[in-house]
Design a protein around this motif. Structure first.
Motif, short mmCIF file in Angstrom:
data_model
loop_
_atom_site.label_atom_id
_atom_site.label_comp_id
_atom_site.label_asym_id
_atom_site.label_seq_id
_atom_site.Cartn_x
_atom_site.Cartn_y
_atom_site.Cartn_z
N CYS A 1 0.86 -1.18 0.00
CA CYS A 1 0.00 0.00 0.00
C CYS A 1 0.90 1.24 0.00
CB CYS A 1 -0.90 -0.01 1.23
SG CYS A 1 -1.93 1.46 1.41
N SER A 2 0.53 2.27 -0.78
CA SER A 2 1.37 3.46 -0.87
C SER A 2 1.33 4.30 0.40
CB SER A 2 0.94 4.30 -2.07
OG SER A 2 -0.40 4.68 -1.92
N LYS A 3 0.26 4.14 1.19
CA LYS A 3 0.13 4.96 2.39
C LYS A 3 0.67 4.26 3.63
CE LYS A 3 -3.20 7.60 5.05
NZ LYS A 3 -4.61 7.85 5.29
N CYS A 4 0.23 3.01 3.86
CA CYS A 4 0.60 2.33 5.09
C CYS A 4 1.59 1.20 4.88
CB CYS A 4 -0.65 1.81 5.79
SG CYS A 4 -1.52 0.52 4.88
N SER A 5 1.99 0.91 3.65
CA SER A 5 2.96 -0.14 3.30
C SER A 5 2.50 -1.54 3.71
CB SER A 5 4.33 0.15 3.92
OG SER A 5 4.82 1.37 3.45
N GLU A 6 1.22 -1.71 3.89
CA GLU A 6 0.66 -3.04 4.18
C GLU A 6 0.52 -3.79 2.86
OE1 GLU A 6 -0.71 -5.63 7.20
OE2 GLU A 6 -0.08 -3.55 7.45
N LEU A 7 0.72 -5.12 2.88
CA LEU A 7 0.54 -5.91 1.68
C LEU A 7 -0.95 -6.02 1.36
CD1 LEU A 7 3.14 -8.76 2.14
CD2 LEU A 7 3.24 -6.81 0.61
N MET A 8 -1.30 -5.86 0.08
CA MET A 8 -2.71 -5.91 -0.33
C MET A 8 -2.79 -6.41 -1.77
SD MET A 8 -3.48 -1.94 -1.00
CE MET A 8 -3.45 -1.42 -2.70
N MET A 9 -4.01 -6.79 -2.17
CA MET A 9 -4.24 -7.23 -3.54
C MET A 9 -4.19 -6.00 -4.45
SD MET A 9 -4.86 -10.53 -3.58
CE MET A 9 -5.91 -10.92 -4.94
N PRO A 10 -3.59 -6.09 -5.65
CA PRO A 10 -3.51 -4.93 -6.53
C PRO A 10 -4.90 -4.51 -7.05
CG PRO A 10 -2.69 -6.88 -7.64
CD PRO A 10 -2.94 -7.26 -6.21
N HIS A 11 -5.08 -3.23 -7.27
CA HIS A 11 -6.32 -2.63 -7.79
C HIS A 11 -7.50 -2.84 -6.85
CE1 HIS A 11 -4.16 -1.93 -11.49
NE2 HIS A 11 -3.82 -3.19 -11.51
N ARG A 12 -7.21 -2.85 -5.55
CA ARG A 12 -8.28 -2.98 -4.55
C ARG A 12 -8.02 -2.00 -3.42
NH1 ARG A 12 -7.67 -7.97 -6.68
NH2 ARG A 12 -9.55 -9.10 -7.25
N VAL A 13 -9.06 -1.70 -2.67
CA VAL A 13 -8.94 -0.81 -1.53
C VAL A 13 -8.13 -1.52 -0.45
CG1 VAL A 13 -10.22 0.42 0.24
CG2 VAL A 13 -11.10 0.33 -2.07
N CYS A 14 -7.21 -0.79 0.16
CA CYS A 14 -6.40 -1.35 1.24
C CYS A 14 -7.31 -1.60 2.44
CB CYS A 14 -5.29 -0.38 1.61
SG CYS A 14 -4.27 -0.96 2.97
N LYS A 15 -7.24 -2.80 3.01
CA LYS A 15 -8.11 -3.15 4.12
C LYS A 15 -7.68 -2.50 5.42
CE LYS A 15 -9.67 -7.57 2.35
NZ LYS A 15 -9.67 -9.02 2.53
N SER A 16 -6.41 -2.17 5.54
CA SER A 16 -5.94 -1.63 6.82
C SER A 16 -6.15 -0.12 6.92
CB SER A 16 -4.47 -1.99 7.02
OG SER A 16 -3.69 -1.39 6.02
N CYS A 17 -6.02 0.62 5.80
CA CYS A 17 -6.18 2.08 5.90
C CYS A 17 -7.34 2.62 5.04
CB CYS A 17 -4.88 2.77 5.52
SG CYS A 17 -4.37 2.53 3.82
N VAL B 1 -8.43 8.43 0.24
CA VAL B 1 -9.22 7.68 1.22
C VAL B 1 -10.59 7.41 0.61
CG1 VAL B 1 -10.25 7.72 3.50
CG2 VAL B 1 -7.98 8.72 3.14
N VAL B 2 -10.94 6.16 0.49
CA VAL B 2 -12.19 5.76 -0.13
C VAL B 2 -13.16 5.23 0.92
CG1 VAL B 2 -13.21 4.20 -1.84
CG2 VAL B 2 -10.99 5.22 -2.27
N VAL B 3 -12.62 4.49 1.88
CA VAL B 3 -13.45 3.84 2.88
C VAL B 3 -12.92 4.22 4.26
CG1 VAL B 3 -14.24 1.61 3.77
CG2 VAL B 3 -13.89 1.92 1.33
N GLU B 4 -13.84 4.58 5.14
CA GLU B 4 -13.44 4.84 6.52
C GLU B 4 -13.28 3.49 7.23
OE1 GLU B 4 -12.73 7.70 8.13
OE2 GLU B 4 -12.92 8.76 6.23
N VAL B 5 -12.10 3.28 7.80
CA VAL B 5 -11.83 2.02 8.50
C VAL B 5 -11.98 2.26 9.99
CG1 VAL B 5 -10.11 0.23 8.94
CG2 VAL B 5 -10.25 1.30 6.69
N ALA B 6 -12.78 1.42 10.63
CA ALA B 6 -12.97 1.54 12.08
C ALA B 6 -11.68 1.12 12.78
CB ALA B 6 -14.11 0.66 12.54
N GLN B 7 -11.29 1.87 13.78
CA GLN B 7 -10.04 1.57 14.50
C GLN B 7 -10.26 0.48 15.52
OE1 GLN B 7 -7.19 2.94 13.51
NE2 GLN B 7 -8.33 4.09 11.98
#
Length: 60
Positions: free
Chosen positions: A31-47, A54-60
Motif C-alpha cells: 500500500c502506498s500509504k501504510c505499506s501493508e501488503l494488499m491485492m492490486p487494484h483494490r482498496v487497502c483493508k488496513s487504511c 481515502v475511499v473507505v473509513e476504516v474503524a479503528q
C-alpha cells in the motif's frame, strides 16, 4: 442410461493431466500509504485508501 466412458484413461495419463493443477500464491503489492501488503487494484483493508485517496473509513 448412465455415463459410460469410451476408453479407459490410464493412471499415468490421468496423473499427467492433474499435475498441472497447482495453486499459485496471490500477487500482493505494498500500500502506498501504510505499506501493508494488499491485492492490486483494490482498496487497502488496513487504511481504506485506493490510489492515494481515502475511499473507505476504516474503524479503528
Amino acid at each position: 442410461m448412465s455415463i459410460c466412458p469410451k476408453r479407459k484413461i490410464s493412471k499415468a495419463r490421468r496423473n499427467a493431466r492433474r499435475a498441472n493443477w497447482k495453486m499459485s500464491a496471490p500477487n500482493l503489492v505494498k500500500c502506498s500509504k501504510c505499506s501493508e501488503l494488499m491485492m492490486p487494484h483494490r482498496v487497502c483493508k488496513s487504511c481504506g485508501t485506493y490510489n492515494k485517496k481515502v475511499v473507505v473509513e476504516v474503524a479503528q
